[in-house]
Design an enzyme around this catalytic site. Sequence first.
Site, PDB file in Angstrom:
ATOM      1  N   GLU A 115       0.821  -1.211   0.000  1.00 26.61           N
ATOM      2  CA  GLU A 115       0.000   0.000   0.000  1.00 26.61           C
ATOM      3  C   GLU A 115       0.859   1.268   0.000  1.00 26.61           C
ATOM      4  OE1 GLU A 115      -3.290  -0.311   2.668  1.00 26.61           O
ATOM      5  OE2 GLU A 115      -3.614   1.852   2.698  1.00 26.61           O
ATOM      6  N   ASP A 116       1.961   1.229   0.722  1.00 22.51           N
ATOM      7  CA  ASP A 116       2.696   2.474   0.964  1.00 22.51           C
ATOM      8  C   ASP A 116       4.065   2.577   0.297  1.00 22.51           C
ATOM      9  OD1 ASP A 116       0.611   3.375   2.479  1.00 22.51           O
ATOM     10  OD2 ASP A 116       1.418   2.602   4.360  1.00 22.51           O
TER      11      ASP A 116
END
Length: 728
Positions: free
Chosen positions: A89-90
């Site tokens: 996600e990051d």
Amino acid sequence: MSEKKGNNKPVDLRKMIDSICKKVIEYNPKADIDLLMQAYEFGKKAHEGQLRKSGEQYFTHALVVADVLSDLKLDTDTLIAALLHDVVEDTPIELDEIRDLYGEDVALMVDGVTKISDIRSHNPETRKAENYRKLVLSIAKDPRTVLIKLADRLHNMRTVEYLATERQLSMANETKDVYAPLAHRFGLSKIKWELEDMCFKVLYPDQYFEVESNISQTRSDRENQIEEISTPLMDALEKAGVKAEIEGRPKHFWSIFNKMNNQQIGIDKIYDLLALRILVGSKVDCYHALGIVHSLFTPLPDRIKDFVASPKVNMYQSLHTTIRTPRGRNVEIQIRTHEMHERSEIGIASHWRYKEGDQKNAIDFGNMVNWLRQLMEWQEDIADPREFMESMKIDLFQDDVFVFSPRGDIFELPKGATPLDFAFEVHSEVGMKCVGAKINGRIVSLGTELKSRDTVEILTSRNASPSTSWLGIVKTSRAKHHVRRWIRSTQMDQSVKLGHDILERASRKANIPFSKDTEFIDVAQELGYTGLDMMFAAVGRGDLTAQRVLNKLHPPEKKKREKLADMGKDLYAKVMRRRVKGVRVQGMDSMMIRYARCCQPVPGDQIVGVITRGRGVSVHRTGCQNLEGPTIDDDRLIEVCWDVAEEQTFMVKIIVTAEDRKGLLADVTNAISQKGNNIHGGDFVSAKDGTAKVSFLVEVRNLNNLEKLIKAVERVSSVDKVDRFQLT
Ligand code: MN
């Protein structure tokens, strides 16, 4: 801003992973520590340079999540997935890379906690619901996903103070509504309590500190009272040869606050602030200990619960009893084995706990996971993601009632559940065939709210089937799902049948031969339907007009004049034509609906629908004499219910029988107007032997309104009786 931001002390990541590894080796000497270390290096590098809102390095978050899970003694795959849970996600790293390096299981878990980021919907609510849906699907595939997600949320809540107030509130609300119930559902009570207390602190800070200070001030008093019970109890248990540990049981703040709120009482009145727990070696010892407790202290008769014989859905097992102390205080006592206790705190996690000899836990966790699988199956029927959220929340919320079947089996249902929910819980067929219910031996309505300890008996009939109105009664998603599916399928059947009839009639009228042959199939295809039945159904539902179908078949050449001729024939029909939206037919709102002229139903009347050839559904009063004739087959009758707006009005003809006199019409008209009802016409029906029959077409809102009006007319002098019109 906040002084807490200053906490920039460099965290020693290496120290954190070392402590995790040390724990892992202790509970699982054969664990692949090298792989774990490799995942650590991988994750650290990926998150390099990123910071948390607290100012700490981002990767500390992943380490804390892994640390929480290592306390639950989970396997290496789960810990690796925990270390890498935010990588996709990051950071630029893709899921495929994780799959290549750490395998399918780890990749699946990481994917499960990764939010869908491409914006398919601009509506934040929809997007949120889509993400829950994805999470639930992943949990159903691998329940370890929920452990990571919960540990993740735990750390995010522990550090919630670094967020802006608005974000704090929304995170606390989401945690309270979704994640704490999720933890409960999977039996992770320890995590659930911590989450709830943290939410409490954010959402109601004043009340939180009030409860907290009160609890700490009264601690020694409570400990003394516990001592007074546990000492003689311990002696008696020892004498009886039951090996036991007794511990005082701290109540968590949120549940105390809830009790104060629900019962509208002060904290001093909450009796089970005093609570203790007895841990024993075996199931038999549980009952033995219960006997000993009851021989020493008076139990409150209605507070004994046996979750050992009938575990809760989340596998919680324990005996509960509440006793009265010599000082007149009530104390709640829980009795269970050490194993049950462990499971009560970590729930489903115990299934993946490393065990010597790798024995999987004997307890079947099927129930917890089955529920999710079912939810996933059901949600395929649910188009609106918010509806999915709603049904998930209902199932998650375990503000439960416990009820019994006549055989004594215990059932756990959400608060507000009804006998119908119970019926569907027993078996879907029991629900589908339900015609009535008894609570504690007394017949009750199906919508009655169940209370804990009720014994519920369901009456069924082989020929029974659900009703649309059940949707307003049932609370569980299981029951909702079955009722909805039934409505959809019967709706489909009826729409097909109705559409077929409408088209047949329309064809005949237009002199077009009607058969289900290729011509019609072609038209169906041309109009975008997957088959003839789908087109019939569309006609039946009113989504497609018969005219449009026929126009496709034979493009129109001459204009229709008959249609106009039909209109304006009858005053009643003219007024009513505009008011078709007053009833629901098996949930089919858009069906062609007419009110039968022969009996003129108004809201409040018992009604039934008759599927008429080619003209939709006509609504009759159940007592209408025309229903009894041989022309109406039983299979044309369908259930309908009123669904009208307050301001809507209906036309009814009443027949006034009176001794004929001068001014009679004027007096009756006056009586009706004084009630506030409009009159659309009055007529002499007959007048002979001094008795007059006069009809009035009046506008009323409902049965109650009509009955009042009839009473008023009956009071007019010389009026004999007033009847509603019924064509025979
Ligand atoms: Mn995270």
